[in-house]
Design a protein around this motif. Structure first.
Motif, PDB file in Angstrom:
ATOM      1  N   VAL A   1      10.080   4.436   8.537  1.00 37.11           N
ATOM      2  CA  VAL A   1       9.317   5.659   8.794  1.00 37.11           C
ATOM      3  C   VAL A   1       8.701   6.202   7.503  1.00 37.11           C
ATOM      4  N   LYS A   2       9.478   6.170   6.409  1.00 31.79           N
ATOM      5  CA  LYS A   2       9.001   6.666   5.121  1.00 31.79           C
ATOM      6  C   LYS A   2       8.011   5.701   4.453  1.00 31.79           C
ATOM      7  N   LYS A   3       7.890   4.509   5.009  1.00 32.71           N
ATOM      8  CA  LYS A   3       7.014   3.443   4.529  1.00 32.71           C
ATOM      9  C   LYS A   3       7.629   2.690   3.349  1.00 32.71           C
ATOM     10  N   ILE A   4       7.814   1.392   3.572  1.00 26.06           N
ATOM     11  CA  ILE A   4       8.369   0.513   2.552  1.00 26.06           C
ATOM     12  C   ILE A   4       7.299   0.240   1.493  1.00 26.06           C
ATOM     13  N   LYS A   5       7.653   0.522   0.249  1.00 26.94           N
ATOM     14  CA  LYS A   5       6.732   0.312  -0.863  1.00 26.94           C
ATOM     15  C   LYS A   5       7.322  -0.704  -1.832  1.00 26.94           C
ATOM     16  N   ILE A   6       6.488  -1.660  -2.234  1.00 23.60           N
ATOM     17  CA  ILE A   6       6.949  -2.667  -3.190  1.00 23.60           C
ATOM     18  C   ILE A   6       6.758  -2.118  -4.603  1.00 23.60           C
ATOM     19  N   PRO A   7       7.837  -1.960  -5.366  1.00 17.41           N
ATOM     20  CA  PRO A   7       7.716  -1.396  -6.721  1.00 17.41           C
ATOM     21  C   PRO A   7       7.081  -2.377  -7.695  1.00 17.41           C
ATOM     22  N   ASP A   8       6.575  -1.872  -8.801  1.00 15.86           N
ATOM     23  CA  ASP A   8       6.033  -2.746  -9.835  1.00 15.86           C
ATOM     24  C   ASP A   8       7.163  -3.529 -10.493  1.00 15.86           C
ATOM     25  N   ARG A   9       6.816  -4.497 -11.327  1.00 13.95           N
ATOM     26  CA  ARG A   9       7.799  -5.438 -11.862  1.00 13.95           C
ATOM     27  C   ARG A   9       8.888  -4.743 -12.671  1.00 13.95           C
TER      28      ARG A   9
END
Length: 232
Positions: free
Chosen positions: A37-45
């Motif tokens: 619901v909060k939206k999955i975000k891929i973090p930077d390296r």
């Protein structure tokens, strides 16, 4: 939350490492719909590296903590694990160059003195420094590392995404530890499953979401001493 978790570990008819694994698993299951619901975000390296480190440190903390609870009393294990506040203070000075006022150190040692008074009687009956005590001290060290890494990672990652991504290495590491230790993963009674679910949802999901949120707004050096009450 930690002291409640220690009671659950004591009552569960399962190995300490297995209890830890299922705590992560049920926490992840509970977190997943919130994460979506909060939206999955891929973090930077760089942030991802911090997240992996955080999950690794947290897995080490909980593994040593759970094992120490089995090998000594919950009270003594709690007392020794509370040394994390000191490690966090020193780490903040070294890694973040954060100058801590005298009142911080006074407050910290007053809080530790209060913990000592609460569990001192039990500690007097377990004066010998055994493996369980050393494990609790090790847990405190990794707990401090986790909080310091979390403070850094939360600068660029929200609470839910940090929790979700950091749970993945925690799950993998705890599962591997169970395999290496040849701990059973199934065949537990209903009470044990209920306790492990409670550990995952109440102690881990609710407790650590709150802590991770706080670490996004307050320094680890301030958050850590306040968590002394959560270990009572």
């Amino acid at each position: 939350m930690h002291y409640l978790s220690s009671i659950f570990v004591k009552l569960a008819h399962a190995p300490a490492l297995t209890s830890g694994f299922y705590s992560y698993l049920f926490c992840f299951i509970g977190l997943l719909p919130i994460w979506i619901v909060k939206k999955i975000k891929i973090p930077d390296r760089n942030t991802l590296l911090l997240v992996i480190l955080g999950g690794t440190f947290f897995a080490c903390d909980m593994a040593l903590w759970n094992l120490s609870i089995i090998r000594t009393s919950a009270s003594v294990s709690t007392l020794l694990a509370n040394n994390a506040s000191i490690f966090v203070g020193i780490g903040s000075l070294i890694f973040f160059n954060q100058k801590l006022p005298l009142k911080y150190w006074i407050g910290l040692f007053v809080a530790l003195g209060g913990i000592l008074l609460v569990v001192g009687k039990d500690f007097m009956h377990n004066q010998g420094l055994g493996l369980g005590h050393l494990m609790a001290i090790g847990a405190a060290f990794f707990y401090a590392l986790y909080m310091l890494v979390t403070q850094k990672a939360r600068l660029s990652l929200d609470t839910v995404n940090f929790m979700g991504w950091s749970l993945i290495p925690s799950l993998i590491i705890s599962f591997v530890l169970c395999l290496v230790n040849k701990d059973p993963m199934t065949g537990f009674d209903q009470q044990t499953w209920i306790l492990m679910i409670a550990m995952g949802i109440i102690c881990h999901l609710a407790g650590w979401l709150s802590i991770n949120y706080a670490l996004g707004h307050i320094s680890a050096a301030i958050v850590s001493p306040t968590l002394l009450s959560n270990r009572l």
